[in-house]
Design a protein around this motif. Sequence first.
Motif: not given
Length: 268
Positions: A42-47
């Motif tokens: 699972i990848v979440l956004p930057e900051l």
Amino acid sequence: MEAGKIKVAAVQMDCVLGNREANLKKSEELVEQTVKSGAKLIVLPELFNTGYRVEERDVEMAETIPGPTVEWMQQLARKHQTYIVAAILEQGLSKGLVYDTAVIVGPEGLLGTYRKTHLWDVESVRFTKGNEFPVFQTEVGNIGLQICYEVGFPEGARVLALKGADIILYPSAFGKARGYAWKIATRSRALENGAYVIAANRTGTEKDVTEFGGGSCIVNPWGEVTAEASKHDEVIVAEIDLQEVIEQRRRLPYLRDMNRSLFAKHYR
């Protein structure tokens, strides 16, 4: 799922500027959605935990690694037996230095970090540059990390592919004004390296100026988009097959045919 096939996910979301608690709560709800779909990466956004335009609070909001956000990521990863990647503000060892850092955790805990090497615009004032390109060997494949603006730099993704990355991840806060570049670059990085690309982007507007473009996507090694987000807050899930990485690199052997000695003269 068959051997070599896994489900992966990208989380697209807006954030509450400067409110870590609210952002983690919202993120957890979205992560839970991906888990219900069977996602193991699972990848979440930057900051995602602070919002992007917190430049006046960078030092205050930066965390050690491990720290509160990474511990939160680890708890979720252990609970759901999955891998989670996100980019946060990292507090450097030297006081006042802040990095834009991608973190990867798994069921076994913290696997490592990647510090953004190419900084966009005023990020060069906000952050210190990283200088390493690690590849992480996991049960779901060999993973390389990049962040946002770096999707436009083919060199980083190529180095990761040459070091064995099958999957390249881009936690991002990419602007809507350059959405055309996002579309082309995410597809190109996958095709030219024979790798899967998972790019998780922000939505929303911060400080009435910075508008994020969304368009989070999962791209296969042939450069084909297999899932793309279109909503304000959304999770996308797709099945990937690492056998496709092998097949593409045999049919379109960019990595094999690259004249490495020639380029070595130009990158000193």
